[in-house]
Design an enzyme around this catalytic site. Structure first.
Site, PDB file in Angstrom:
ATOM      1  N   ARG A  50      34.802  45.863  28.314  1.00  0.00           N
ATOM      2  CA  ARG A  50      34.304  45.712  26.941  1.00  0.00           C
ATOM      3  C   ARG A  50      32.944  46.380  26.792  1.00  0.00           C
ATOM      4  O   ARG A  50      32.187  46.516  27.746  1.00  0.00           O
ATOM      5  CB  ARG A  50      34.120  44.228  26.597  1.00  0.00           C
ATOM      6  CG  ARG A  50      35.373  43.487  26.254  1.00  0.00           C
ATOM      7  CD  ARG A  50      35.060  42.133  25.631  1.00  0.00           C
ATOM      8  NE  ARG A  50      34.064  41.387  26.388  1.00  0.00           N
ATOM      9  CZ  ARG A  50      32.937  40.887  25.876  1.00  0.00           C
ATOM     10  NH1 ARG A  50      32.630  41.096  24.611  1.00  0.00           N
ATOM     11  NH2 ARG A  50      32.119  40.197  26.629  1.00  0.00           N
ATOM     12  N   ASN A  60      28.979  48.272  32.083  1.00  0.00           N
ATOM     13  CA  ASN A  60      30.089  48.925  32.772  1.00  0.00           C
ATOM     14  C   ASN A  60      29.890  50.419  32.992  1.00  0.00           C
ATOM     15  O   ASN A  60      30.539  51.003  33.864  1.00  0.00           O
ATOM     16  CB  ASN A  60      31.390  48.700  31.996  1.00  0.00           C
ATOM     17  CG  ASN A  60      31.847  47.250  32.042  1.00  0.00           C
ATOM     18  OD1 ASN A  60      31.830  46.637  33.091  1.00  0.00           O
ATOM     19  ND2 ASN A  60      32.240  46.705  30.909  1.00  0.00           N
ATOM     20  N   SER A 118      37.355  35.958  24.480  1.00  0.00           N
ATOM     21  CA  SER A 118      38.642  36.486  24.924  1.00  0.00           C
ATOM     22  C   SER A 118      38.754  36.429  26.447  1.00  0.00           C
ATOM     23  O   SER A 118      37.777  36.663  27.153  1.00  0.00           O
ATOM     24  CB  SER A 118      38.806  37.939  24.462  1.00  0.00           C
ATOM     25  OG  SER A 118      38.738  38.042  23.062  1.00  0.00           O
ATOM     26  N   GLN A 141      38.398  44.650  38.792  1.00  0.00           N
ATOM     27  CA  GLN A 141      37.141  44.320  38.124  1.00  0.00           C
ATOM     28  C   GLN A 141      36.165  45.490  38.194  1.00  0.00           C
ATOM     29  O   GLN A 141      35.900  46.033  39.268  1.00  0.00           O
ATOM     30  CB  GLN A 141      36.515  43.089  38.784  1.00  0.00           C
ATOM     31  CG  GLN A 141      35.242  42.614  38.108  1.00  0.00           C
ATOM     32  CD  GLN A 141      34.806  41.270  38.641  1.00  0.00           C
ATOM     33  OE1 GLN A 141      35.005  40.238  38.021  1.00  0.00           O
ATOM     34  NE2 GLN A 141      34.209  41.271  39.826  1.00  0.00           N
ATOM     35  N   ARG A 187      25.664  19.097  62.542  1.00  0.00           N
ATOM     36  CA  ARG A 187      25.978  20.347  61.844  1.00  0.00           C
ATOM     37  C   ARG A 187      26.654  21.286  62.837  1.00  0.00           C
ATOM     38  O   ARG A 187      26.117  21.565  63.892  1.00  0.00           O
ATOM     39  CB  ARG A 187      24.696  20.988  61.321  1.00  0.00           C
ATOM     40  CG  ARG A 187      24.876  22.316  60.596  1.00  0.00           C
ATOM     41  CD  ARG A 187      23.496  22.837  60.203  1.00  0.00           C
ATOM     42  NE  ARG A 187      23.553  24.033  59.392  1.00  0.00           N
ATOM     43  CZ  ARG A 187      23.639  25.275  59.858  1.00  0.00           C
ATOM     44  NH1 ARG A 187      23.713  25.475  61.164  1.00  0.00           N
ATOM     45  NH2 ARG A 187      23.670  26.312  59.044  1.00  0.00           N
TER      46      ARG A 187
END
EC number: 2.7.7.43
Length: 420
Positions: A50, A60, A118, A141, A187
């Site tokens: 977008r 992007n 969206s 992505q 731990r």
């Protein structure tokens, strides 16, 4: 991958792939389905990009290590050779132009699927409604710049040959979680613990019939474990300067292996200088350059890289001498490519060992031919389209020093790959 690459997952769709609000539009099957045709399934790579961004405007296509962010994943997808088509779904003209520049096709998404609210599923459903030929979607992505083609190739094999309906990427992390426990609990040592797998969002592959049901994860499902150094998420994990260092070290730079640069050719006007020429009363020309660039040239030479200057203008020899850069220069050049080729042969170099910094139309052939090319931020649009790296600095304002640092990082990458 030496470590565990893939693993079966439960068949219950994971929350990240849950249906969008309301029922998704009904999808049509590919033509020829069910008619006995032995046509291989159409696997399409789809990058959702977008124009709107709550954080970084037009993130992007913001340049990361000289390449638009989306360019890194498009390069990996195209070079993987497993997709029948590679697409970018966008609502923005500039993103469309960059996508086409890298060789992807563009789907112009609607305003309904371009809202902040969206979902990815909304955009993928819309894309499939316009592309009946697509049987499998590899949703990649845009913010995962260290993605490599080999990861995509192996996932495509899992889908096509091993029968998985969906495959998603994960990364192994060794992060200890704490809760209230009884006194005396110990731990564990990191080396005694396999860690946990986390979705990293790099990609989600899913067959069409699964998306028809409103899911991106489900059916016969598996995860694919990416190497930790390739799992870079600009959205979540990391800020821009750190991401640039990671990409330069671990990113995918193309099919051909990088070679160590031995010669840098730099255009004088607009690269070494800002392109301005001042003329004194006695008709002598005066130009200026940035001390940072002089230091960059010096560092390149100290590391064994020859630096030479070129210009189509008849620069004054006295002016060039006054710069005190101790670089061979050729001026009044009508064919820059011929001169650079002559220098290359003289030094016994292949084109991959030559770098070029230009800024004008007359530089385009050189920029396309050399192994590593760059332009200052204010270079002409034609030159910008021909290069692999666009500097943040303008000509005469630090572009050479910036490009020098880029060259040093790539040399380090070459040396590291040789040691493996």
């Amino acid at each position: 991958m030496d470590a565990l690459e893939k693993g079966a997952a439960t068949s219950v769709p994971a929350p990240r792939g849950r249906p969008s609000r309301g029922r998704p539009p009904k999808l049509q099957r590919s033509r020829g389905a069910g008619r006995g045709l032995e046509k291989p399934p159409h696997l399409a790579a789809l990058v959702l990009a977008r124009g709107g961004s709550k954080g970084i405007p037009l993130k992007n296509i913001k340049r990361l290590a000289g390449v638009p962010l989306i360019g890194w994943v498009l390069r990996a997808a195209l070079d993987a050779g497993v997709f029948q088509s590679v697409w970018v779904s966008t609502d923005h003209d500039e993103i469309e132009n960059v996508a086409k520049q890298f060789g992807a096709q563009v789907h112009r998404r609607s305003s309904e699927t371009s809202k902040d609210s969206s979902t990815s599923l909304d955009a993928i459903v819309e894309f499939l409604n316009y592309h009946n030929e697509v049987d499998i979607v590899g949703n990649i992505q845009a913010t995962s710049p260290c993605l490599h083609p080999t990861d995509l190739q192996k996932v495509a094999e899992m889908i096509r040959e091993e029968g998985y309906d969906s495959v998603f990427s994960v990364v192994r992390r060794h992060q200890f979680r704490w809760s209230e426990i009884q006194k005396g609990a110990k731990r564990p040592r990191r080396q005694d613990w396999d860690g946990e797998l986390y979705e990293n969002g790099s990609f989600y592959f899913a067959k069409r019939h699964l998306i028809e049901m409103g899911y991106l994860q489900g059916g016969k499902m598996a995860y694919y474990e990416m190497r930790a150094e390739h799992s870079v998420d600009i959205d979540v994990d990391i800020d821009w300067p750190i991401a640039e260092q990671r990409v330069l070290r671990f990113g995918y730079f193309g099919k051909e292996k990088l070679k160590e640069i031995k010669l840098l050719v730099c255009n004088i006007d607009g690269c070494l200088t800002n392109g301005h020429i001042y003329v004194s009363g006695d008709q002598k020309e005066i130009i200026s350059y940035d001390v940072k660039d002089a230091i960059g040239i010096s560092l390149l030479k100290k590391s064994g890289i020859e630096v030479r200057l070129i210009s189509e203008r008849a620069c004054s020899k006295q002016t060039l001498s006054a710069l005190k850069l101790d670089c061979k220069a050729e001026v009044s050049v009508s064919d820059k490519l011929a001169i650079v080729d002559e220098w290359r042969k003289e030094m016994g170099l292949c084109w991959k060992e030559v770098a070029y910094l230009g800024n004008e139309v007359s530089d385009e052939e050189c920029l396309k031919r050399v192994g590593l090319s760059a332009v200052p931020a204010d270079a002409c649009s034609g030159a910008q389209k021909a290069v692999s790296y666009i500097c943040k600095c303008n000509g005469g304002r630090g572009a050479i020093r910036e490009f020098a640092e880029h060259i040093f990082l790539l040399i380090e990458k070459v040396n590291n790959s040789c040691q493996k």
